[in-house]
Write an enzyme that holds these catalytic residues in place. Structure first.
Site, PDB file in Angstrom:
ATOM      1  CB  CYS A  77      -5.877   5.502   9.408  1.00 14.66           C
ATOM      2  SG  CYS A  77      -6.754   4.617   8.090  1.00 14.66           S
ATOM      3  CD  GLU A 109      -1.276   2.846  -4.092  1.00 13.79           C
ATOM      4  OE1 GLU A 109      -2.478   3.035  -4.399  1.00 13.79           O
ATOM      5  OE2 GLU A 109      -0.882   2.705  -2.918  1.00 13.79           O
ATOM      6  CE1 TYR A 141      -3.398  -2.926   1.007  1.00 13.26           C
ATOM      7  CE2 TYR A 141      -1.655  -3.495   2.546  1.00 13.26           C
ATOM      8  CZ  TYR A 141      -2.817  -3.817   1.888  1.00 13.26           C
ATOM      9  OH  TYR A 141      -3.408  -5.043   2.111  1.00 13.26           O
ATOM     10  CG  ASP A 145       0.307   3.029   5.828  1.00 14.71           C
ATOM     11  OD1 ASP A 145      -0.765   3.059   6.478  1.00 14.71           O
ATOM     12  OD2 ASP A 145       0.951   4.056   5.529  1.00 14.71           O
TER      13      ASP A 145
END
Length: 253
Positions: A207, A132, A111, A180
């Site tokens: 997150c 990605e 990521y 991530d």
């Protein structure tokens, strides 16, 4: 926006026909000091995804720039980039410290976005491989590598759950894996690929703590222990905190 005050505005709409673009541009120029670009992303999907799969420039610059940990990065409309650069540096420093990179290490940055943390790690490792799914972000990552004179980082386009197992099947054995992911967390094929290669360290940046906790538990069930955790307050005054967890191989739980 960047620390220099340059501002890029990305509009998200259900139509690719936006009326009165020139008037909107003039109003933004008057209202926003440092306004440098206006882009449009079309998203007609009825889901919780905000951005469309592509964007086009309506006015101004193609990208703006930001500096992180001594490197310069371009920020394109669809290139994921942390919006708080000061705390982003703290976050990356934390992740790099926990990764404890060695000069001979092969690192996978899953990521990878526009390659920001990949390139910040490249100076301490033999090679960094970024993955990605957003084409614009991969293109930006490759340009960022060239811009900063970094030759030991490569970037692959595609979903991590497709690309990483494929690379592992071709013989890739990373020493360190950085995860991530978006809020939904890591897909099971990614977990399986990590477990198959048994890296020395896994650094998981998140997150969204609930999905991170779910994935850490899955790794722990197969012998990875959570050694250390840290939190970085990305948006003071809000509930948004990035958490970093270091995992190392240990005994199966």
């Amino acid at each position: 926006s960047n620390r220099r005050g340059d501002v890029m505005v990305l509009l998200v709409a259900a139509s690719d026909r936006l009326p009165e673009v020139s008037m909107l541009t003039e109003l933004l120029q008057k209202a926003m000091l440092g306004f440098r670009a206006l882009h449009l992303s079309v998203n007609r999907a009825r889901n919780n995804v905000i951005l469309g799969s592509s964007s086009r420039k309506l006015w101004g610059a193609d990208t703006i720039e930001e500096t992180l940990l001594g490197l310069t990065f371009e920020i394109a409309p669809l290139s994921f980039f942390q919006v708080n650069p000061d705390q982003c540096e703290r976050l990356y420093e934390c992740a790099i410290r926990l990764a404890a990179l060695r000069p001979e290490d092969i690192v996978v940055d899953a990521y990878a976005g526009a390659g920001t943390i990949s390139l910040c790690m490249a100076g301490s490792a033999q090679k960094v491989i970024g993955i990605e799914i957003v084409p614009q972000a991969v293109e930006a990552a490759r340009r960022n590598a060239a811009r900063n004179g970094i030759a030991n980082a490569e970037f692959h386009l595609g979903a991590v759950e497709d690309v990483l197992p494929g690379l592992v099947g071709q013989g890739l054995h990373p020493d360190v894996v950085l995860l991530d992911p978006p809020r939904k967390g890591v897909e099971q094929p990614v977990i399986d690929a990590v477990l198959r290669t048994r890296p020395r360290r896994v650094v998981y940046v998140s997150c969204h703590v609930p999905t991170q906790a779910r994935d850490v538990k899955l790794l722990a069930q197969e012998g990875y222990r959570a050694i250390r955790a840290a939190a970085v307050d990305m948006f003071p005054g809000t509930a948004n905190v990035e958490t970093v967890v270091l995992l190392e191989p240990g005994q199966t739980c």
